[in-house]
Design a protein around this motif. Structure first.
Motif, PDB file in Angstrom:
ATOM      1  N   ILE A 132      -7.738   8.845  -2.738  1.00  0.00           N
ATOM      2  CA  ILE A 132      -8.194   8.888  -1.345  1.00  0.00           C
ATOM      3  C   ILE A 132      -9.470   9.713  -1.292  1.00  0.00           C
ATOM      4  O   ILE A 132      -9.516  10.820  -1.843  1.00  0.00           O
ATOM      5  CB  ILE A 132      -7.094   9.491  -0.443  1.00  0.00           C
ATOM      6  CG1 ILE A 132      -5.891   8.542  -0.406  1.00  0.00           C
ATOM      7  CG2 ILE A 132      -7.614   9.770   0.957  1.00  0.00           C
ATOM      8  CD1 ILE A 132      -4.631   9.161   0.098  1.00  0.00           C
ATOM      9  N   TYR A 185       8.023   8.038   2.085  1.00  0.00           N
ATOM     10  CA  TYR A 185       6.652   8.064   1.574  1.00  0.00           C
ATOM     11  C   TYR A 185       6.644   7.962   0.057  1.00  0.00           C
ATOM     12  O   TYR A 185       7.629   8.299  -0.602  1.00  0.00           O
ATOM     13  CB  TYR A 185       5.933   9.350   2.021  1.00  0.00           C
ATOM     14  CG  TYR A 185       5.595   9.326   3.494  1.00  0.00           C
ATOM     15  CD1 TYR A 185       4.340   8.955   3.934  1.00  0.00           C
ATOM     16  CD2 TYR A 185       6.563   9.631   4.451  1.00  0.00           C
ATOM     17  CE1 TYR A 185       4.029   8.905   5.290  1.00  0.00           C
ATOM     18  CE2 TYR A 185       6.271   9.581   5.803  1.00  0.00           C
ATOM     19  CZ  TYR A 185       4.998   9.216   6.210  1.00  0.00           C
ATOM     20  OH  TYR A 185       4.713   9.154   7.551  1.00  0.00           O
ATOM     21  N   MET A 202       0.836  -1.197   0.000  1.00  0.00           N
ATOM     22  CA  MET A 202       0.000   0.000   0.000  1.00  0.00           C
ATOM     23  C   MET A 202       0.877   1.256   0.000  1.00  0.00           C
ATOM     24  O   MET A 202       1.878   1.327   0.693  1.00  0.00           O
ATOM     25  CB  MET A 202      -0.892  -0.007   1.257  1.00  0.00           C
ATOM     26  CG  MET A 202      -1.853   1.160   1.299  1.00  0.00           C
ATOM     27  SD  MET A 202      -2.793   1.255   2.835  1.00  0.00           S
ATOM     28  CE  MET A 202      -4.264   0.392   2.335  1.00  0.00           C
ATOM     29  N   LYS A 203       0.476   2.220  -0.806  1.00  0.00           N
ATOM     30  CA  LYS A 203       1.263   3.451  -0.898  1.00  0.00           C
ATOM     31  C   LYS A 203       1.113   4.294   0.367  1.00  0.00           C
ATOM     32  O   LYS A 203       0.048   4.359   0.964  1.00  0.00           O
ATOM     33  CB  LYS A 203       0.820   4.267  -2.115  1.00  0.00           C
ATOM     34  CG  LYS A 203       1.262   3.660  -3.432  1.00  0.00           C
ATOM     35  CD  LYS A 203       1.056   4.654  -4.549  1.00  0.00           C
ATOM     36  CE  LYS A 203       1.499   4.106  -5.883  1.00  0.00           C
ATOM     37  NZ  LYS A 203       2.929   4.022  -6.038  1.00  0.00           N
ATOM     38  N   LYS A 204       2.216   4.933   0.764  1.00  0.00           N
ATOM     39  CA  LYS A 204       2.192   5.812   1.939  1.00  0.00           C
ATOM     40  C   LYS A 204       2.147   7.256   1.455  1.00  0.00           C
ATOM     41  O   LYS A 204       2.973   7.670   0.637  1.00  0.00           O
ATOM     42  CB  LYS A 204       3.457   5.595   2.781  1.00  0.00           C
ATOM     43  CG  LYS A 204       3.422   4.315   3.599  1.00  0.00           C
ATOM     44  CD  LYS A 204       4.704   4.172   4.402  1.00  0.00           C
ATOM     45  CE  LYS A 204       4.737   5.132   5.588  1.00  0.00           C
ATOM     46  NZ  LYS A 204       5.982   5.031   6.378  1.00  0.00           N
ATOM     47  N   ASN A 205       1.168   7.980   1.961  1.00  0.00           N
ATOM     48  CA  ASN A 205       0.972   9.366   1.530  1.00  0.00           C
ATOM     49  C   ASN A 205       0.958  10.295   2.731  1.00  0.00           C
ATOM     50  O   ASN A 205       0.456   9.944   3.780  1.00  0.00           O
ATOM     51  CB  ASN A 205      -0.369   9.481   0.788  1.00  0.00           C
ATOM     52  CG  ASN A 205      -0.526   8.432  -0.294  1.00  0.00           C
ATOM     53  OD1 ASN A 205       0.253   8.371  -1.228  1.00  0.00           O
ATOM     54  ND2 ASN A 205      -1.535   7.581  -0.163  1.00  0.00           N
ATOM     55  N   GLU A 211     -10.747   8.331   3.579  1.00  0.00           N
ATOM     56  CA  GLU A 211     -10.830   6.897   3.341  1.00  0.00           C
ATOM     57  C   GLU A 211      -9.620   6.550   2.498  1.00  0.00           C
ATOM     58  O   GLU A 211      -9.564   6.848   1.301  1.00  0.00           O
ATOM     59  CB  GLU A 211     -12.114   6.600   2.551  1.00  0.00           C
ATOM     60  CG  GLU A 211     -12.817   5.333   2.969  1.00  0.00           C
ATOM     61  CD  GLU A 211     -14.119   5.180   2.210  1.00  0.00           C
ATOM     62  OE1 GLU A 211     -14.090   4.469   1.188  1.00  0.00           O
ATOM     63  OE2 GLU A 211     -15.124   5.784   2.627  1.00  0.00           O
ATOM     64  N   GLY A 212      -8.624   5.967   3.129  1.00  0.00           N
ATOM     65  CA  GLY A 212      -7.369   5.686   2.434  1.00  0.00           C
ATOM     66  C   GLY A 212      -6.208   6.092   3.322  1.00  0.00           C
ATOM     67  O   GLY A 212      -6.397   6.707   4.368  1.00  0.00           O
ATOM     68  N   ASP A 213      -5.002   5.779   2.879  1.00  0.00           N
ATOM     69  CA  ASP A 213      -3.823   6.025   3.702  1.00  0.00           C
ATOM     70  C   ASP A 213      -3.278   7.433   3.477  1.00  0.00           C
ATOM     71  O   ASP A 213      -2.679   7.716   2.451  1.00  0.00           O
ATOM     72  CB  ASP A 213      -2.749   4.972   3.371  1.00  0.00           C
ATOM     73  CG  ASP A 213      -1.497   5.145   4.234  1.00  0.00           C
ATOM     74  OD1 ASP A 213      -1.573   5.890   5.234  1.00  0.00           O
ATOM     75  OD2 ASP A 213      -0.465   4.551   3.909  1.00  0.00           O
ATOM     76  N   ILE A 214      -3.539   8.306   4.440  1.00  0.00           N
ATOM     77  CA  ILE A 214      -2.987   9.662   4.353  1.00  0.00           C
ATOM     78  C   ILE A 214      -2.710  10.175   5.762  1.00  0.00           C
ATOM     79  O   ILE A 214      -3.510  10.011   6.662  1.00  0.00           O
ATOM     80  CB  ILE A 214      -3.938  10.632   3.600  1.00  0.00           C
ATOM     81  CG1 ILE A 214      -3.291  12.010   3.360  1.00  0.00           C
ATOM     82  CG2 ILE A 214      -5.273  10.798   4.297  1.00  0.00           C
ATOM     83  CD1 ILE A 214      -2.554  12.153   2.090  1.00  0.00           C
ATOM     84  N   GLU A 215      -1.541  10.752   5.937  1.00  0.00           N
ATOM     85  CA  GLU A 215      -1.202  11.425   7.195  1.00  0.00           C
ATOM     86  C   GLU A 215      -1.169  12.911   6.898  1.00  0.00           C
ATOM     87  O   GLU A 215      -0.783  13.312   5.805  1.00  0.00           O
ATOM     88  CB  GLU A 215       0.191  11.007   7.675  1.00  0.00           C
ATOM     89  CG  GLU A 215       0.260   9.650   8.323  1.00  0.00           C
ATOM     90  CD  GLU A 215       1.702   9.323   8.701  1.00  0.00           C
ATOM     91  OE1 GLU A 215       2.256  10.021   9.572  1.00  0.00           O
ATOM     92  OE2 GLU A 215       2.256   8.400   8.098  1.00  0.00           O
TER      93      GLU A 215
END
Length: 195
Positions: free
Chosen positions: A154, A56, A1-4, A34-38
């Motif tokens: 996202i 990232y 999974m991609k890190k954003n 909804e999804g990978d985001i910081e």
């Protein structure tokens, strides 16, 4: 999974220079994803940005940009464009961002970096809070950040409507001369001296 990650960059002590930090915090407090985001406050991180560029897949930076154009103009600057903009580097963190990009660009794997930047009105005066022109453009600026997040697949959903001045007060207690309520229990202190 991609890190954003979304990184708000700037210096809150110099008026519009804080807009990237305020926008990141505004997004953090007002949106769900909804999804990978910081979403973080990068402050004047400088060389620590290198870690994000290496760890990232996608880095979105919210910041001011020193481009000769109309105040309040909003730009989307992918890293390859940024590397070609020599005249962009005016503030300390702008210089550092470009230097970090130059360093990581020679590595095999590094983040896809995009800056969502706004042309500030005043980054010289000392003061916490935005100028009226930046307040006027703030929502558009944050929406550009949201659009960039959504371009990564996202889903963003606005869940609160906390205004920028309240966001800034929640961070540092003050905004354009307006402060949170008095110091707690201030009236409990007496100035009597005992002999």
């Amino acid at each position: 999974m991609k890190k954003n990650i979304v990184v708000g960059v700037g210096n809150m002590l110099f008026k519009d220079e804080g807009i990237g930090i305020y926008a990141a915090e505004y997004i953090r407090q007002n949106y769900e994803f909804e999804g990978d985001i910081e979403v973080i406050d990068g402050g004047t991180l400088g060389f620590k940005l290198m870690t994000y560029f290496q760890e990232y897949d996608n880095v979105i930076i919210l910041d001011t940009v020193s481009i000769e154009d109309e105040i309040g103009g909003i730009y989307r600057l992918p890293s390859d464009v940024l590397l070609g903009l020599g005249n962009y580097r005016k503030t300390a963190h702008e210089v550092e961002i470009v230097e970090m990009l130059e360093i990581v660009s020679v590595l095999d794997s590094h983040a896809n970096v995009t800056i969502i930047g706004i042309i500030p009105e005043d980054i010289i005066s000392v003061g916490i809070g935005l100028t009226p022109k930046m307040e006027e453009r703030f929502e558009e600026f944050t929406l550009n950040g949201i659009k960039e997040i959504e371009s990564l697949g996202i889903k963003a959903k606005k869940v609160n409507n906390i205004a920028v001045d309240d966001i800034v007060k929640s961070m540092i207690g003050s905004y354009n001369g307006s402060h949170l309520s008095r110091i707690p229990n201030e009236e409990d202190f007496t100035h009597e001296t005992s002999l």
